[in-house]
Design an enzyme around this catalytic site. Structure first.
Site, PDB file in Angstrom:
ATOM      1  NE  ARG A 139      -3.146   0.774  -0.628  1.00 30.55           N
ATOM      2  CZ  ARG A 139      -3.437   0.865  -1.912  1.00 30.55           C
ATOM      3  NH1 ARG A 139      -3.002   1.898  -2.640  1.00 30.55           N
ATOM      4  NH2 ARG A 139      -4.130  -0.070  -2.508  1.00 30.55           N
TER       5      ARG A 139
ATOM      6  CE  LYS B 192      -2.818  28.333  -4.754  1.00 27.77           C
ATOM      7  NZ  LYS B 192      -3.888  28.891  -5.618  1.00 27.77           N
TER       8      LYS B 192
ATOM      9  CE  LYS C 192       1.831  34.693  -4.270  1.00 25.66           C
ATOM     10  NZ  LYS C 192       0.898  33.562  -4.100  1.00 25.66           N
TER      11      LYS C 192
ATOM     12  CD  GLU D 163      -0.433  38.310  -6.550  1.00 26.71           C
ATOM     13  OE1 GLU D 163      -0.587  37.087  -6.625  1.00 26.71           O
ATOM     14  OE2 GLU D 163      -0.791  39.001  -5.557  1.00 26.71           O
TER      15      GLU D 163
ATOM     16  CG  ASP E 227      -3.548  37.399  -8.987  1.00 25.51           C
ATOM     17  OD1 ASP E 227      -3.601  36.185  -9.232  1.00 25.51           O
ATOM     18  OD2 ASP E 227      -4.167  37.936  -8.042  1.00 25.51           O
TER      19      ASP E 227
END
Length: 298
Positions: free
Chosen positions: A113, A148, A180, A209, A230
């Site tokens: 597994r 992510k 950002k 960004e 963005d």
């Protein structure tokens, strides 16, 4: 580097340097959570029994994750023999045998597994990346992953992205600047943020960004290496590309980002941006269906 298959050519240098350690740690932790104090079900099988097993793919997909699969059985029982029938990054069809395993039956059952979890997850990532890359073939755009990723599997999933034919963005918070909205506010503006980045780590790429064409012009003037556009509408992406190409001398690279999916990808690529970053390459993938079948004793 003790990896028995050829590394994806697109894998970033930073990730290559992290790979051996990541594989060892990923597998050690996965086995610890699965085996715990011992595999009581595998212990039902006589210790001396040796068997042959096959891993079979039940889906169409791109196979990825061989180094992690191999490491599972190396840590459990180095005497287990693995005979791979496919290459890393190869496209396979339902019913195709991926690998034949020979060794102690207990070892094969205990590692089944965990080994397949790595293989099915990374194959799912590579399969999605290969599909997206084919969608934009001929446009000249480079598809990038993001941060992510599944916690603890950053290196593994970014490896799978490269195996699927896409490219790696920064590996983490340490190898490149990505300034950002909140960073800009905290620094006092776009120009101040870029200037501070240049002072604090002169050799690191600086990406910023922006959310409007006005901010884009400021970021260009500030000398950012890459400008992330963005959630720009298509018309504004086209205008940003046009403005960038008008610049004399070295122009920043342009990266489109924000809500990119299979339906919007091609139109964004056709605007002429250099990069498109897509969180869905790693966070939305569906595992490839695999199964192991014991074939008797040997």
């Amino acid at each position: 580097m003790n990896i028995p298959c050829k590394l994806p050519e697109n894998l970033s240098l930073v990730l290559r340097e992290q790979l051996d350690r990541a594989i060892t740690i990923n597998v050690r932790q996965a086995l610890a959570e699965d085996i715990g104090s011992g595999d009581i079900t595998a212990a039902l099988v006589p210790r001396q029994q040796h068997s042959v097993a096959r891993i079979i793919c039940r889906d169409h997909g791109v196979i990825c994750g061989r180094p992690w699969f191999d490491e599972v059985f190396r840590q459990i029982d180095p005497e287990v023999q693995l005979q791979w029938q496919i290459e890393e990054g190869e496209t396979v069809a339902p019913g195709q045998v991926l690998v034949v395993l020979k060794g102690a039956a207990r070892s094969l059952l205990t590692g089944e597994r965990t080994g397949m979890n790595f293989l099915q997850t990374l194959s799912g990532t590579a399969t999605r990346c290969r599909h997206y890359r084919h969608l934009v073939g001929g446009t000249g755009v480079t598809l990038l992953d993001t941060r992510k990723t599944l916690p603890g599997l950053r290196v593994a999933q970014k490896y799978a992205v490269a195996a699927g034919g896409c490219h790696n963005h920064r590996a983490g918070l340490f190898d490149a600047f990505l300034i950002k909205e909140n960073h800009i506010v905290a620094c006092g503006g776009i120009l101040q943020a870029v200037e501070q980045a240049r002072k604090s780590a002169a050799g690191k790429p600086v990406e910023i960004e922006v959310e409007t064409l006005a901010e884009f012009k400021v970021a260009k003037a500030a000398g950012a290496d890459i400008i992330m556009l963005d959630n720009f509408p298509l018309a504004q992406l086209v205008e940003a590309v046009w403005l960038n190409r008008k610049q004399t001398g070295a122009a920043p690279k342009l990266e489109a980002s924000g809500g990119v999916n299979e339906q919007t990808l091609v139109a964004i690529a056709e605007t002429g941006v250099d990069y498109i970053s897509i969180g869905g390459l790693t966070k939305d993938c569906q595992s490839v269906d695999l199964s192991m079948r014991m074939m008797g004793q040997h």
